[in-house]
Motif scaffolding. Structure first.
Motif, short mmCIF file in Angstrom:
data_model
loop_
_atom_site.label_atom_id
_atom_site.label_comp_id
_atom_site.label_asym_id
_atom_site.label_seq_id
_atom_site.Cartn_x
_atom_site.Cartn_y
_atom_site.Cartn_z
N SER A 1 -9.73 6.15 16.00
CA SER A 1 -9.07 6.17 14.81
C SER A 1 -8.82 4.91 14.45
O SER A 1 -8.90 4.16 13.23
N ALA A 2 -8.14 4.17 15.47
CA ALA A 2 -7.71 2.65 15.11
C ALA A 2 -8.89 1.81 14.91
O ALA A 2 -9.02 0.90 14.10
N THR B 1 -10.32 2.50 11.44
CA THR B 1 -9.29 2.02 10.60
C THR B 1 -9.80 0.34 10.44
O THR B 1 -9.81 -0.31 9.33
N ALA B 2 -9.83 -0.33 11.62
CA ALA B 2 -10.01 -1.71 11.65
C ALA B 2 -11.29 -2.05 11.07
O ALA B 2 -11.55 -2.93 10.26
N LEU C 1 -10.79 -1.55 7.36
CA LEU C 1 -10.25 -3.09 6.71
C LEU C 1 -11.12 -4.17 6.83
O LEU C 1 -11.21 -4.99 5.68
N LEU C 2 -11.80 -4.44 7.80
CA LEU C 2 -12.84 -5.31 8.09
C LEU C 2 -13.76 -5.53 6.95
O LEU C 2 -14.13 -6.43 6.39
#
Lengths: 181, 508
Positions: free
Chosen positions: B22-23, B26-27, B30-31
């Motif tokens: 999940s992280a 998310t990253a 965002l990127l």
């Protein structure tokens, strides 16, 4: 608060405690995303408070002490992750003087929405530095840990006294630094 | 039990795996967002840069257009000046020439007086035209410094002596003192320095009723401290010897100047005293012209004046010391040969030809007249002339074109002297290029014609004269403009440095 603070905090807990402790403090703090922190994200500062509070309760270590330890730890990580900030910097005082004028400016280039504290350093005499810290998040212990981390990094023997300036707004704090003779 | 523990551990690790996944997602999200923002920002910047370049190009084009328009306006102004100069000087040439002829006839005393009055007015008109044109040229930036090597002491003496008759007529003393000019050879624009000197000295004589005028010239190796608050020696000019400054003061014992006069003294058309009630004549251009000349030469001018006691003008001009020029090879005079010759005067204005021919015939020369370039060619084909006086601006074939064709003809090469009524000096090079030997500036006076004739007759003929380089297209003969103080050759017929009719530049 920038995600790198959370990821570094959880990595520190994993190193100094265990990965199970990471699971348990996340479970206790119960952030909405399940603790899936990423360094490039931004998260509410309250989540950090919840994580630290959970760790304090589960480990029996007071939260201020945990924050100070985390400050010291993360300074070491910063020196590894961002060596450019340390180029030409000779000691703790020098570094602290550059936070506002150099480092925060560089941080804002990458993260224009970052909410940074104000760190004003002023030489008050030979071997003495007065650092005024202002932050709505009131992470003074974390800031003190960072100063200690800087002193450890540069090998400076420094004593730190904390005081509340008279008439200052609530989130303001002063660190008086004295280099040992 | 062990199986239950194993399942629990597996579930824990799966939860951790899910948290990390999940992280990561998310990253990545965002990127991606960040990358898209960067892309959009870059596109905006590129568009802004393109817009900026377009605007810069448009602005540059606008500026170039404006510059071209300004340039065209300057050229138009100069062309207008040239035309005005020619149109005014041509009839004036006839008037002055005719007056000269009449003055040489037998007249009774009253006619002489009347004629002198007319002559004075004609001279004044000429000076006025010259001053206005000179100032206009300077303000158009059309005046270039023409440096030459000259004898500074001789220049000063000649200029001052040319004004002595005016001083004598008023009973004034006129003195010149030269200091530091033991080695008098200097490099600067001699014609312009002479013009300034004549302006200042004639002004001083005009305003002085008793006493006199003192001119002091100093060549200073180190600039001295000036006594004028608004006048200090100029800085060294690049390319010139450091600290070489010619300082000239002109001191009179005239009425002096009031504060009000001082404040507006160098403005054009301003004269000291009360307008309309002053018996003195003049356009008030002399000082304005002098100031611009001195500034063009890199110098400064200022003055001190005490009402009731007199005025001192002082100017500094940077000069370079020079070596004496090599003397011109001596011209073998044709001793024993009568200095008369066969001359052809070419001018479409009949009065001009008439006046010139009359002056020359009185001196014993054989003179023919032609009214166009075509007629000049025809005449030159029939007779070998010693000198052809060639007007530049004529209808049909002009003087430049006629000269080109004359120079291409076989046989003896006559001297060809251009005649021009203009004062703007670009045509001199054209004259030289087409093969003219000299240029005389109108108004042409009898003495000028005779002096030029004598000078060129004294030179041996050049049978093998090299034909001049003929330009691909003959330059337009329109307003042929030659400053009289700068003839084609240094030894040519430079007009006397007096403010009289022979010198269009000076004038108080």
């Amino acid at each position: 608060m920038k995600g790198i603070v959370f990821t570094e905090f959880l990595e520190m807990v994993e190193e100094t405690h265990s990965i199970d402790r990471v699971d348990s403090i996340i479970a206790e703090a119960a952030p909405p995303h399940g603790g899936a922190y990423t360094a490039v994200g931004t998260y509410p500062a309250q989540e950090m408070g919840a994580l630290v509070g959970a760790l304090a309760r589960q480990s029996g270590t007071p939260a201020p002490e945990l924050l100070r330890s985390f400050g010291t730890h993360i300074f070491g990580r910063f020196s590894t992750l961002y060596p450019g900030f340390f180029t030409g910097v000779t000691d703790t005082f020098d570094f602290l003087e550059r936070i506002e004028s150099v480092i925060h400016i560089e941080v804002l280039k990458l993260y224009p929405d970052a909410e940074l504290p104000t760190v004003l350093a002023e030489r008050t005499g030979p071997g003495r530095l007065r650092v005024t810290y202002r932050s709505p998040r009131c992470m003074a212990d974390f800031a003190e840990g960072l100063i200690e981390g800087a002193a450890a990094h540069f090998g400076d023997d420094i004593t730190i006294a904390r005081s509340l300036p008279r008439g200052a707004a609530a989130p303001e704090l002063v660190f008086s630094l004295a280099r040992a003779e | 039990m062990a199986e239950g523990t194993g399942r629990a551990e597996e579930a824990t690790w799966l939860a951790r795996l899910e948290r990390e996944r999940s992280a990561r997602k998310t990253a990545e999200r965002l990127l991606e967002t960040k990358a898209r923002e960067l892309f959009l920002r870059n596109r905006e910047l590129a568009e802004a840069a393109a817009t900026l370049e377009t605007r810069v190009a448009e602005r540059t084009a606008e500026l170039q257009t404006a510059l071209a328009a300004a340039d065209a306006a300057v050229k138009a102004r100069l062309a207008f000046l040239a035309m005005v100069s020619h149109e005014l000087r041509t009839p004036l040439n006839s008037i002055l020439g005719g007056l000269g002829l009449v003055q040489e006839t037998r007249l009774d005393a009253e006619s002489c007086r009347h004629l002198a009055l007319v002559r004075g007015s004609a001279d004044a008109l000429l000076r006025l035209i010259d001053d206005i044109l000179d100032l206009a040229r300077m303000e158009s930036g059309a005046v270039a410094v023409e440096p030459s090597v000259f004898d500074g002491r001789s220049l000063l003496v000649d200029a001052v002596e040319s004004l002595r008759p005016a001083a004598v007529a008023k009973g004034l003393a006129l003195d010149l003192r030269c200091e530091g000019l033991e080695q008098p050879w200097l490099s600067s624009d001699a014609g312009r320095i002479r013009q300034v000197l004549l302006n200042l000295v004639s002004n001083a004589l005009k305003f002085t009723e008793d006493g006199g005028v003192l001119v002091v010239a100093r060549l200073q190796s180190q600039p001295q401290e000036a006594s004028f608050s608004d006048d200090s020696p100029p800085e060294a000019v690049p390319g010139q010897a450091a600290g070489q400054v010619l300082e000239v003061t002109v001191t009179d014992t005239g009425p002096g100047l009031s504060e009000a006069d001082l404040a507006r003294l160098f403005q054009p058309f301003v004269r000291a005293g009360k307008a309309g009630r002053d018996r003195l004549t003049g356009t008030g251009l002399g000082l304005a012209i002098s100031q611009r000349i001195i500034e063009t030469l890199g110098g400064t001018i200022g003055l001190d004046s005490v009402p009731g006691q007199g005025t001192t003008f002082r100017f500094h001009i940077p000069v370079a010391p020079a070596s004496a020029p090599a003397p011109e090879p001596a011209l073998p005079l044709q001793a024993g040969v009568a200095r008369t010759g066969r001359l052809l005067v070419v001018d479409d204005i009949a009065t001009n030809s008439l006046v010139a021919a009359a002056h020359l015939r009185r001196a014993g020369h054989e003179v023919d007249v032609a009214t166009s370039g075509e007629e000049a060619l025809e005449a030159a084909g029939l007779k070998a002339y010693d000198i052809i006086f060639m007007d530049l601006l004529m209808p049909g074939m002009d003087g430049l074109e006629a000269t080109v064709l004359l120079r291409q003809q076989p046989g003896p090469k006559p001297r060809i002297l251009g005649l021009t009524a203009s004062v703007l000096g670009e045509v001199r090079q054209d004259c030289r290029r087409v093969g003219m030997d000299d240029v005389l500036a109108k108004p042409i006076t009898g003495p000028m014609l005779l002096a030029a004739t004598e000078r060129w007759l004294a030179r041996p003929a050049e049978p093998a004269l090299i034909p001049p380089a003929v330009p691909a297209s003959v330059p337009p003969a329109a307003p042929a403009l030659v400053p009289p103080a700068a003839p084609v050759t240094p030894a040519a017929t430079a007009p006397p440095p007096s403010p009289g009719p022979g010198s269009p530049r000076p004038g108080p």
